[in-house]
Scaffold this motif. Sequence first.
Motif, short mmCIF file in Angstrom:
data_model
loop_
_atom_site.label_atom_id
_atom_site.label_comp_id
_atom_site.label_asym_id
_atom_site.label_seq_id
_atom_site.Cartn_x
_atom_site.Cartn_y
_atom_site.Cartn_z
N ALA A 125 5.32 8.22 -11.90
CA ALA A 125 6.58 8.29 -12.63
C ALA A 125 6.49 9.25 -13.80
N THR A 126 5.38 9.22 -14.52
CA THR A 126 5.19 10.11 -15.66
C THR A 126 5.16 11.57 -15.22
N CYS A 127 4.41 11.85 -14.18
CA CYS A 127 4.30 13.23 -13.71
C CYS A 127 5.62 13.74 -13.13
N ARG A 128 6.38 12.85 -12.50
CA ARG A 128 7.72 13.26 -12.04
C ARG A 128 8.61 13.59 -13.24
N ALA A 129 8.50 12.79 -14.30
CA ALA A 129 9.28 13.07 -15.51
C ALA A 129 8.86 14.38 -16.15
N LEU A 130 7.63 14.81 -15.90
CA LEU A 130 7.14 16.09 -16.40
C LEU A 130 7.48 17.25 -15.48
N GLY A 131 8.14 16.94 -14.35
CA GLY A 131 8.61 17.99 -13.46
C GLY A 131 7.73 18.31 -12.28
N LEU A 132 6.68 17.53 -12.02
CA LEU A 132 5.80 17.79 -10.89
C LEU A 132 6.41 17.26 -9.59
N ALA A 133 6.17 17.96 -8.50
CA ALA A 133 6.68 17.56 -7.19
C ALA A 133 5.84 16.44 -6.61
N PRO A 134 6.42 15.57 -5.76
CA PRO A 134 5.66 14.47 -5.16
C PRO A 134 4.40 14.93 -4.42
N ARG A 135 4.49 16.03 -3.69
CA ARG A 135 3.31 16.47 -2.93
C ARG A 135 2.18 16.91 -3.85
N VAL A 136 2.52 17.45 -5.02
CA VAL A 136 1.51 17.85 -6.00
C VAL A 136 0.83 16.62 -6.58
N GLY A 164 0.78 -1.23 0.00
CA GLY A 164 0.00 0.00 0.00
C GLY A 164 0.81 1.28 0.00
N PHE A 165 2.14 1.19 -0.05
CA PHE A 165 2.98 2.38 -0.05
C PHE A 165 3.72 2.50 -1.38
N LEU A 166 3.63 3.66 -1.99
CA LEU A 166 4.39 3.97 -3.19
C LEU A 166 5.73 4.59 -2.78
N VAL A 167 6.81 4.08 -3.35
CA VAL A 167 8.14 4.56 -3.01
C VAL A 167 8.89 4.88 -4.30
N GLU A 168 9.46 6.07 -4.37
CA GLU A 168 10.31 6.47 -5.50
C GLU A 168 11.77 6.33 -5.09
N MET A 169 12.56 5.62 -5.92
CA MET A 169 13.98 5.42 -5.66
C MET A 169 14.79 6.03 -6.81
N ARG A 170 15.83 6.78 -6.44
CA ARG A 170 16.74 7.34 -7.44
C ARG A 170 18.18 7.21 -6.94
N LYS A 171 19.02 6.63 -7.78
CA LYS A 171 20.43 6.44 -7.45
C LYS A 171 20.60 5.68 -6.14
N GLY A 172 19.73 4.70 -5.93
CA GLY A 172 19.84 3.85 -4.75
C GLY A 172 19.28 4.44 -3.48
N ARG A 173 18.67 5.62 -3.55
CA ARG A 173 18.13 6.26 -2.35
C ARG A 173 16.65 6.58 -2.54
N GLN A 174 15.92 6.56 -1.41
CA GLN A 174 14.50 6.89 -1.46
C GLN A 174 14.34 8.38 -1.66
N ALA A 175 13.54 8.74 -2.67
CA ALA A 175 13.31 10.15 -2.97
C ALA A 175 11.95 10.64 -2.46
N ALA A 176 10.98 9.73 -2.34
CA ALA A 176 9.65 10.13 -1.88
C ALA A 176 8.84 8.88 -1.54
N SER A 177 7.76 9.07 -0.79
CA SER A 177 6.87 7.97 -0.42
C SER A 177 5.46 8.50 -0.25
N ILE A 178 4.46 7.70 -0.70
CA ILE A 178 3.06 8.07 -0.56
C ILE A 178 2.29 6.86 -0.05
N ASP A 179 1.45 7.06 0.97
CA ASP A 179 0.56 6.02 1.46
C ASP A 179 -0.68 5.99 0.57
N LEU A 180 -0.83 4.92 -0.21
CA LEU A 180 -1.96 4.80 -1.13
C LEU A 180 -3.20 4.19 -0.49
N ARG A 181 -3.07 3.63 0.69
CA ARG A 181 -4.18 2.85 1.27
C ARG A 181 -5.45 3.66 1.49
#
Length: 466
Positions: A308-319, A272-289
């Motif tokens: 992932a698509t929205c991050r590639a478009l430059g949007l911040a995790p909180r947005v 239930g948790f979304l986790v973004e990883m970049r260069k071996g480190r956690q960049a963000a996390s969202i509770d989807l439950r």
Amino acid sequence: MIPARGVDGARVALLGLGRSGLAAARSLRAGGADPLCWDDNPDARTRAEAEGFACTDLRRDGAFDEVAFLLLSPGIPHLYPAPNPVVTAALAAGVPVDNDIGLFFRSFATADWDGFDTTPRIVAVTGSNGKSTTSALIHHILTCAHRPAQLAGNIGRGVLDIEPAVDGEVVVLELSSYQTELARALTPDIAVFTNLSPDHLDRHGGMGGYFAAKRRLFSEGGPDRAVIGVDEPEGRFLAGQMAEGPADDRVIRVSVAGKLTGPGWSVVARKGFLVEMRKGRQAASIDLRPITGLPGVHNHQNACCAYATCRALGLAPRVIEAGFRSYPGLPHRSQIVAQAGGVLYVNDSKATNVDSAAKALSAFPNIRWICGGLEKEGGLAGLAAATGSVLKAYVIGREAAGFAVQLNVPTEICGTMDEAVARAMSEAAPGDTVLLAPAAASFDQYDNFEQRGDDFTARVRQRLDR
């Protein structure tokens, strides 16, 4: 509307006059072409003629004289299981065959873009399951972030029916294998591959042809970024083909099956948790439950692809997270249509194959499962591992008896939606979920899956209102 480019003065044959076909005819006319239209359905021809289009039988001798190319609607086969006779005639005459997707990619960019501060971008989403939800979710997040965006393709409007792009706009396209397999131009900025499971195998000559049709979006288009679900061998192969090495962040790998390791860019959902990883480190996390519009692991995969698509478009995790929380869900895709007496009623009529039905079954507890319809190739064996939460199946469809004997749960042959809903509701207890997830096509009893889902929803609400 997107006027076709590079067709001024050309004669263009057009086969199929449904939604996308008529939009293509309008686009061709706006671009200065002379469209020669045909559809075997006389009603479709009448609608085209009412708009001033010339209809000519493309099956006649000499129909392709001086024709620049044939534009084919997506539902018409060009190779398997057998090519349409008009396609055969076009190819015999040396006339190229394309579709509206190819025409769109050739026509979308204009000289006006030279004056834009930010170049418009195209996101194209394909895969077996989840592409509609992923596309709609990306569009919803962009809209919530006040980014200009349009949604089109296999969802919403036809690609040539959208408005010309404005400064910084993002066009999100859902593309089926029928659309990607034939398009002569495929140049998205970001291409998304959700997953792969058997579907439309007769149309593509088997699983290899089906994957090849999806893969064209990446191999032909050369997107700047590729978001790829890697929980199936085909996805892992595709990601490997697109990446120059393990740390190549032009490829964003997505998984809901396990942890992804390595120095690259990945987005994973586990427990239930979304986790973004970049260069071996956690960049963000969202509770989807707690996000009601995205229930179940399959929707968590959709969320990962959209994130992932929205991050590639430059949007911040909180947005992106704010967009998740306000997303209402799509009709007929794990759509909560009612909740009464402790019972949840869910319409997943879009679950037309075994894989999508299995994902719906994994999303809810204590399921009273309405299923059945026009069974697809391959049988129902793939459902066996997904029925642990099913209390009972209520089988509809003209071949309900044959469908029911393949299930490993208690079953009742109901035949019609009305009877299935009545029986499921009469037996449901607090904590149960009455779920429509047919695992079959709708065409034995309905015109389409939307009509089937609407029937389920209407009958549930009628009985609750009594």
